[in-house]
Design a protein around this motif. Structure first.
Motif, PDB file in Angstrom:
ATOM      1  N   ARG A 153     -21.123  92.419  45.635  1.00 34.09           N
ATOM      2  CA  ARG A 153     -19.879  92.074  46.318  1.00 34.09           C
ATOM      3  C   ARG A 153     -18.724  92.914  45.765  1.00 34.09           C
ATOM      4  O   ARG A 153     -17.896  93.421  46.497  1.00 34.09           O
ATOM      5  CB  ARG A 153     -19.557  90.582  46.114  1.00 34.09           C
ATOM      6  N   ARG A 154     -18.716  93.011  44.417  1.00 34.23           N
ATOM      7  CA  ARG A 154     -17.636  93.740  43.765  1.00 34.23           C
ATOM      8  C   ARG A 154     -18.151  94.302  42.445  1.00 34.23           C
ATOM      9  O   ARG A 154     -18.916  93.648  41.748  1.00 34.23           O
ATOM     10  CB  ARG A 154     -16.442  92.817  43.521  1.00 34.23           C
ATOM     11  N   ALA A 171     -29.387  91.246  50.867  1.00 34.28           N
ATOM     12  CA  ALA A 171     -28.745  92.330  50.129  1.00 34.28           C
ATOM     13  C   ALA A 171     -29.033  92.227  48.639  1.00 34.28           C
ATOM     14  O   ALA A 171     -29.133  93.238  47.944  1.00 34.28           O
ATOM     15  CB  ALA A 171     -27.231  92.304  50.362  1.00 34.28           C
ATOM     16  N   ARG A 172     -29.181  91.007  48.142  1.00 35.11           N
ATOM     17  CA  ARG A 172     -29.410  90.800  46.710  1.00 35.11           C
ATOM     18  C   ARG A 172     -30.758  91.350  46.289  1.00 35.11           C
ATOM     19  O   ARG A 172     -30.935  91.757  45.138  1.00 35.11           O
ATOM     20  CB  ARG A 172     -29.316  89.305  46.397  1.00 35.11           C
ATOM     21  N   HIS A 175     -26.037  99.960  57.684  1.00 32.28           N
ATOM     22  CA  HIS A 175     -24.983  99.316  56.891  1.00 32.28           C
ATOM     23  C   HIS A 175     -24.072 100.322  56.193  1.00 32.28           C
ATOM     24  O   HIS A 175     -23.289  99.930  55.331  1.00 32.28           O
ATOM     25  CB  HIS A 175     -25.562  98.372  55.828  1.00 32.28           C
ATOM     26  N   SER A 205     -20.210  91.396  40.526  1.00 34.73           N
ATOM     27  CA  SER A 205     -20.418  90.158  41.281  1.00 34.73           C
ATOM     28  C   SER A 205     -21.468  90.456  42.340  1.00 34.73           C
ATOM     29  O   SER A 205     -21.257  91.294  43.225  1.00 34.73           O
ATOM     30  CB  SER A 205     -19.107  89.712  41.934  1.00 34.73           C
ATOM     31  N   TRP A 206     -22.624  89.789  42.221  1.00 32.42           N
ATOM     32  CA  TRP A 206     -23.764  90.108  43.084  1.00 32.42           C
ATOM     33  C   TRP A 206     -23.645  89.443  44.445  1.00 32.42           C
ATOM     34  O   TRP A 206     -23.121  88.354  44.588  1.00 32.42           O
ATOM     35  CB  TRP A 206     -25.068  89.662  42.416  1.00 32.42           C
ATOM     36  N   ALA A 207     -24.202  90.102  45.452  1.00 25.91           N
ATOM     37  CA  ALA A 207     -24.306  89.532  46.795  1.00 25.91           C
ATOM     38  C   ALA A 207     -25.438  88.513  46.828  1.00 25.91           C
ATOM     39  O   ALA A 207     -26.250  88.418  45.900  1.00 25.91           O
ATOM     40  CB  ALA A 207     -24.552  90.638  47.817  1.00 25.91           C
ATOM     41  N   THR A 208     -25.501  87.737  47.895  1.00 25.74           N
ATOM     42  CA  THR A 208     -26.621  86.823  48.132  1.00 25.74           C
ATOM     43  C   THR A 208     -27.381  87.303  49.367  1.00 25.74           C
ATOM     44  O   THR A 208     -27.011  88.300  49.989  1.00 25.74           O
ATOM     45  CB  THR A 208     -26.122  85.386  48.334  1.00 25.74           C
ATOM     46  N   ASP A 230     -31.261  83.460  46.415  1.00 25.57           N
ATOM     47  CA  ASP A 230     -29.835  83.724  46.204  1.00 25.57           C
ATOM     48  C   ASP A 230     -29.441  83.632  44.732  1.00 25.57           C
ATOM     49  O   ASP A 230     -28.439  84.218  44.313  1.00 25.57           O
ATOM     50  CB  ASP A 230     -28.986  82.731  47.008  1.00 25.57           C
TER      51      ASP A 230
END
Length: 276
Positions: free
Chosen positions: A261-262, A275-276, A69, A269-272, A248
């Motif tokens: 995410r950002r 990845a989280r 990744h 802003s967390w990923a789901t 999630d």
């Protein structure tokens, strides 16, 4: 070699009465007198050796090892593809549902600790007094209840049913097979009891996965955790498979890198998903 030509690992097609060959079965060890004898490992229950078939697959793909990744090069694409496709292999191995998340961890203990950070705060975790530390200590950090197992499986089921009927339980945590006695709990019946009282079930399958077929869809299991080091894998690895909504929404397990995410200097802003 292309990504498409690296076939995913498949179980041995050896006849059922023939044991799969393991790494180190011809290992010689020294004796005090200076001679050597073939080593007999009596500790396979704690850590199983790698299968030769698994080692051969690792040796085939290790030249393509690269960042997962995190790279645009060819070997990175191969490594990422192998890593992500392994989720499908594991999901199929445990009879997972199409939307079940497959999260790679360090071991069973790591998987259960990860799940502990995702259990809703609206209920308690119920577990039996026969659990391994891995399926005991993580829940003690949350609102919880411990229950003494009965002298028979029928008695244990009745005690679980009675406790669940009092309400307030969000998760039932059970072992698939005891690491002390080898006793197998009736998982599908426990899952049915949990669901009937509005709870979910997680199964510590560290001892179960190497010896019995697991089918979480058929048995109604919400989450299952197990370890590669008991399942003839060559290195330390674990897995958590289960329903995505709690995972999630749960606390990010290792904040950093790909878990986002950002990112701003004072917010994230967390990923789901995994990845989280």
């Amino acid at each position: 070699m292309t990504i498409a030509t690296i076939e995913p690992f498949h179980h041995s097609t050896s006849p059922v009465n023939q044991l799969a060959k393991v790494v180190g079965d011809d290992l010689l060890v020294p004796l005090l007198g200076g001679s050597e004898v073939r080593y007999v490992n009596l500790d396979y229950a704690a850590s199983a050796p790698a299968l030769v078939e698994v080692l051969d697959f690792v040796n085939t793909v290790i030249p393509f090892y690269a960042s997962v990744h995190r790279g645009a090069g060819y070997t990175s694409q191969v490594s990422t593809s192998l890593y992500e496709n392994a989720r499908t292999t594991v999901r199929r191995f445990v009879g997972g549902r199409s939307d079940d998340l497959v999260i790679f961890t360090r071991n069973t203990t790591d998987s259960l600790n990860l799940l502990a950070g995702c259990v809703p705060s609206t209920g308690e975790v119920l577990y039996l007094d026969v659990e391994h530390h891995a399926n005991l200590l993580p829940w003690q950090q949350l609102p919880h209840r411990s229950l003494t197992a009965g002298v028979t499986l029928a008695d244990t089921l009745e005690r679980v049913r009675a406790e669940l009927s009092t309400g307030g339980v969000s998760l039932l945590a059970v072992t698939g097979a005891s690491n002390v006695t080898g006793e197998l709990l009736p998982i599908s019946e426990l899952a049915e009891l949990a669901h009937a009282h509005g709870a979910r079930i997680v199964v510590d399958a560290a001892q179960l996965a190497p010896h019995r077929r697991i089918d979480i869809s058929r048995d109604g299991i919400d989450y299952v955790a197990f370890s590669g080091h008991k399942l003839y894998a060559p290195f330390g690895a674990g897995v958590l498979v289960g329903r995505p909504d709690w995972l999630d929404a749960g606390t990010p397990y290792l904040p950093g890198g790909g878990a986002v995410r950002r990112v701003k200097v004072d917010s994230v802003s967390w990923a789901t998903g995994p990845a989280r």
